[in-house]
Design a protein around this motif. Structure first.
Motif, PDB file in Angstrom:
ATOM      1  N   LEU A   1       0.823  -1.214   0.000  1.00  0.00           N
ATOM      2  CA  LEU A   1       0.000   0.000   0.000  1.00  0.00           C
ATOM      3  C   LEU A   1       0.856   1.263   0.000  1.00  0.00           C
ATOM      4  N   ASP A   2       1.999   1.217   0.704  1.00  0.00           N
ATOM      5  CA  ASP A   2       2.866   2.398   0.808  1.00  0.00           C
ATOM      6  C   ASP A   2       3.867   2.515  -0.332  1.00  0.00           C
ATOM      7  N   SER A   3       3.922   1.509  -1.196  1.00  0.00           N
ATOM      8  CA  SER A   3       4.970   1.487  -2.221  1.00  0.00           C
ATOM      9  C   SER A   3       4.827   2.609  -3.247  1.00  0.00           C
ATOM     10  N   LEU A   4       3.623   3.200  -3.359  1.00  0.00           N
ATOM     11  CA  LEU A   4       3.434   4.305  -4.304  1.00  0.00           C
ATOM     12  C   LEU A   4       4.027   5.610  -3.804  1.00  0.00           C
ATOM     13  N   THR A   5       4.146   5.750  -2.485  1.00  0.00           N
ATOM     14  CA  THR A   5       4.581   7.044  -1.923  1.00  0.00           C
ATOM     15  C   THR A   5       5.806   6.943  -1.017  1.00  0.00           C
ATOM     16  N   GLN A   6       6.279   5.739  -0.738  1.00  0.00           N
ATOM     17  CA  GLN A   6       7.448   5.591   0.136  1.00  0.00           C
ATOM     18  C   GLN A   6       8.468   4.668  -0.516  1.00  0.00           C
ATOM     19  N   SER A   7       9.622   5.237  -0.843  1.00  0.00           N
ATOM     20  CA  SER A   7      10.635   4.432  -1.536  1.00  0.00           C
ATOM     21  C   SER A   7      11.161   3.313  -0.647  1.00  0.00           C
ATOM     22  N   SER A   8      11.093   3.480   0.692  1.00  0.00           N
ATOM     23  CA  SER A   8      11.549   2.417   1.591  1.00  0.00           C
ATOM     24  C   SER A   8      10.656   1.180   1.455  1.00  0.00           C
ATOM     25  N   SER A   9       9.332   1.397   1.325  1.00  0.00           N
ATOM     26  CA  SER A   9       8.402   0.283   1.114  1.00  0.00           C
ATOM     27  C   SER A   9       8.611  -0.348  -0.258  1.00  0.00           C
ATOM     28  N   LEU A  10       8.859   0.496  -1.258  1.00  0.00           N
ATOM     29  CA  LEU A  10       9.147  -0.018  -2.597  1.00  0.00           C
ATOM     30  C   LEU A  10      10.402  -0.887  -2.572  1.00  0.00           C
ATOM     31  N   SER A  11      11.405  -0.462  -1.805  1.00  0.00           N
ATOM     32  CA  SER A  11      12.640  -1.232  -1.684  1.00  0.00           C
ATOM     33  C   SER A  11      12.393  -2.594  -1.056  1.00  0.00           C
ATOM     34  N   ILE A  12      11.496  -2.639  -0.057  1.00  0.00           N
ATOM     35  CA  ILE A  12      11.183  -3.915   0.608  1.00  0.00           C
ATOM     36  C   ILE A  12      10.482  -4.859  -0.371  1.00  0.00           C
ATOM     37  N   VAL A  13       9.555  -4.314  -1.163  1.00  0.00           N
ATOM     38  CA  VAL A  13       8.870  -5.136  -2.168  1.00  0.00           C
ATOM     39  C   VAL A  13       9.882  -5.660  -3.184  1.00  0.00           C
ATOM     40  N   ASP A  14      10.769  -4.774  -3.638  1.00  0.00           N
ATOM     41  CA  ASP A  14      11.797  -5.141  -4.612  1.00  0.00           C
ATOM     42  C   ASP A  14      12.736  -6.205  -4.038  1.00  0.00           C
ATOM     43  N   ALA A  15      13.148  -6.002  -2.773  1.00  0.00           N
ATOM     44  CA  ALA A  15      14.045  -6.965  -2.117  1.00  0.00           C
ATOM     45  C   ALA A  15      13.352  -8.313  -1.909  1.00  0.00           C
ATOM     46  N   SER A  16      12.055  -8.277  -1.617  1.00  0.00           N
ATOM     47  CA  SER A  16      11.296  -9.519  -1.433  1.00  0.00           C
ATOM     48  C   SER A  16      11.280 -10.341  -2.717  1.00  0.00           C
ATOM     49  N   LEU A  17      11.225  -9.650  -3.856  1.00  0.00           N
ATOM     50  CA  LEU A  17      11.278 -10.347  -5.143  1.00  0.00           C
ATOM     51  C   LEU A  17      12.623 -11.035  -5.325  1.00  0.00           C
ATOM     52  N   GLY A  18      13.683 -10.331  -4.913  1.00  0.00           N
ATOM     53  CA  GLY A  18      15.017 -10.926  -4.986  1.00  0.00           C
ATOM     54  C   GLY A  18      15.143 -12.156  -4.105  1.00  0.00           C
ATOM     55  N   LEU A  19      14.581 -12.069  -2.891  1.00  0.00           N
ATOM     56  CA  LEU A  19      14.616 -13.212  -1.970  1.00  0.00           C
ATOM     57  C   LEU A  19      13.804 -14.379  -2.507  1.00  0.00           C
ATOM     58  N   SER A  20      12.690 -14.070  -3.151  1.00  0.00           N
ATOM     59  CA  SER A  20      11.850 -15.152  -3.701  1.00  0.00           C
ATOM     60  C   SER A  20      12.612 -15.923  -4.773  1.00  0.00           C
ATOM     61  N   ARG A  21      13.418 -15.197  -5.548  1.00  0.00           N
ATOM     62  CA  ARG A  21      14.226 -15.887  -6.562  1.00  0.00           C
ATOM     63  C   ARG A  21      15.297 -16.744  -5.904  1.00  0.00           C
ATOM     64  N   ALA A  22      15.871 -16.203  -4.812  1.00  0.00           N
ATOM     65  CA  ALA A  22      16.904 -16.958  -4.087  1.00  0.00           C
ATOM     66  C   ALA A  22      16.314 -18.223  -3.463  1.00  0.00           C
ATOM     67  N   PHE A  23      15.086 -18.121  -2.956  1.00  0.00           N
ATOM     68  CA  PHE A  23      14.425 -19.274  -2.316  1.00  0.00           C
ATOM     69  C   PHE A  23      13.665 -20.133  -3.329  1.00  0.00           C
ATOM     70  N   GLN A  24      13.667 -19.675  -4.612  1.00  0.00           N
ATOM     71  CA  GLN A  24      12.935 -20.375  -5.678  1.00  0.00           C
ATOM     72  C   GLN A  24      11.448 -20.498  -5.335  1.00  0.00           C
ATOM     73  N   CYS A  25      10.884 -19.362  -4.928  1.00  0.00           N
ATOM     74  CA  CYS A  25       9.463 -19.292  -4.550  1.00  0.00           C
ATOM     75  C   CYS A  25       8.704 -18.360  -5.494  1.00  0.00           C
ATOM     76  N   ASN A  26       7.411 -18.539  -5.525  1.00  0.00           N
ATOM     77  CA  ASN A  26       6.538 -17.563  -6.178  1.00  0.00           C
ATOM     78  C   ASN A  26       6.243 -16.430  -5.202  1.00  0.00           C
ATOM     79  N   VAL A  27       5.807 -15.295  -5.739  1.00  0.00           N
ATOM     80  CA  VAL A  27       5.478 -14.132  -4.906  1.00  0.00           C
ATOM     81  C   VAL A  27       4.031 -13.730  -5.149  1.00  0.00           C
TER      82      VAL A  27
END
Length: 268
Positions: free
Chosen positions: A80-106
């Motif tokens: 919800l905050d990813s549109l207005t807070q770059s820190s939240s956007l970074s967490i979403v982006d980092a979560s995508l990276g972790l999902s690839r590392a864990f070979q998971c879907n997001v």
């Protein structure tokens, strides 16, 4: 597990692969060995395991990489905050990276506007849940909804950005954040102003940075630069005035939308 096995034996048309078990991240590490064995057994039976509210707990990566996971669900507070807070956007982006590392879907939770959906698609998220897709409904309504549902046209048009273009997402988010602060200040709900110097705000710094050099010969980039400078000039004039100028604020709002559109046009 025994209860589940009995149910599968009773309802033979239901395959274990049709069942997804969710566990909250905040509970995942409680009695780790015990929970791990349960989830591993369920996964071996064919069920999918999802880690819910990802990002809200304090899970160690050491434990997470051991967990039998198929799906990571990014908590809606970050989405919800990813549109207005770059820190939240970074967490979403980092979560995508972790999902690839864990070979998971997001799966991104909390997609409650078309704009959030667009942003997530640009980041590379392909699965989501939220009110912009559907609100809770009675089970009888689900089959008809599944047959009639269509993605929003804007989502169908939106493409995942290449890595070199991700910086534009952050520039868009920080520009929205800057404008929101200005709006709150004019509405007397914000005491502190963001920087009013067009070269010192996040978008201004990005426009003058090395990372934007690849766009500098584009017509849209030059138009973006002019729009951004003009927006700051009008905003500063409004601050000098003793009274709130509604017409100028409407003009400011239109310029904000044009700037966001130009940022999107640059990468097309």
């Amino acid at each position: 597990i025994e209860k589940l096995q009995i149910l599968f034996e009773k309802y033979t048309k239901i395959s274990p692969s049709m069942i997804e078990l969710e566990i909250l991240e905040t509970h995942a590490l409680e009695e780790f060995s015990h929970i791990y064995k349960i989830l591993q057994t369920c996964q071996n039976m064919g069920m999918k395991i999802a880690l819910d509210d990802f990002g809200t707990g304090y899970s160690s990566l050491h434990y997470l990489k051991k967990f039998p996971l198929n799906i990571i669900k990014i908590d809606k507070s970050f989405v919800l905050d990813s549109l207005t807070q770059s820190s939240s956007l970074s967490i979403v982006d980092a979560s995508l990276g972790l999902s690839r590392a864990f070979q998971c879907n997001v799966i991104a939770e909390g997609v409650e506007s078309i704009e959030i959906g667009e942003l997530l698609i640009q980041l590379g998220v392909s699965k989501a849940q939220g009110y912009a897709i559907a609100k809770p409904m009675d089970q009888k309504e689900v089959p008809a909804w599944m047959k009639s549902y269509k993605n929003h046209p804007k989502w169908l048009e939106t493409k995942t950005l290449e890595n070199e273009n991700i910086a534009i997402l952050y520039a868009s988010v920080e520009h929205r954040n800057w404008f929101d602060k200005i709006e709150r200040y004019f509405n007397k709900s914000e005491i502190e102003l963001p920087t009013m110097n067009y070269k010192e705000c996040y978008l201004g710094k990005w426009i003058d940075s090395d990372s934007s050099k690849i766009y500098k010969n584009k017509k849209e980039f030059k138009e973006l630069k002019e729009l951004h400078t003009d927006l700051h000039i009008i905003a500063n004039k409004m601050l000098i005035q003793d009274s709130f100028d509604n017409d100028k604020f409407k003009e400011l709002t239109k310029m904000r939308e044009k700037i966001l559109d130009k940022l999107q046009e640059i990468v097309v």
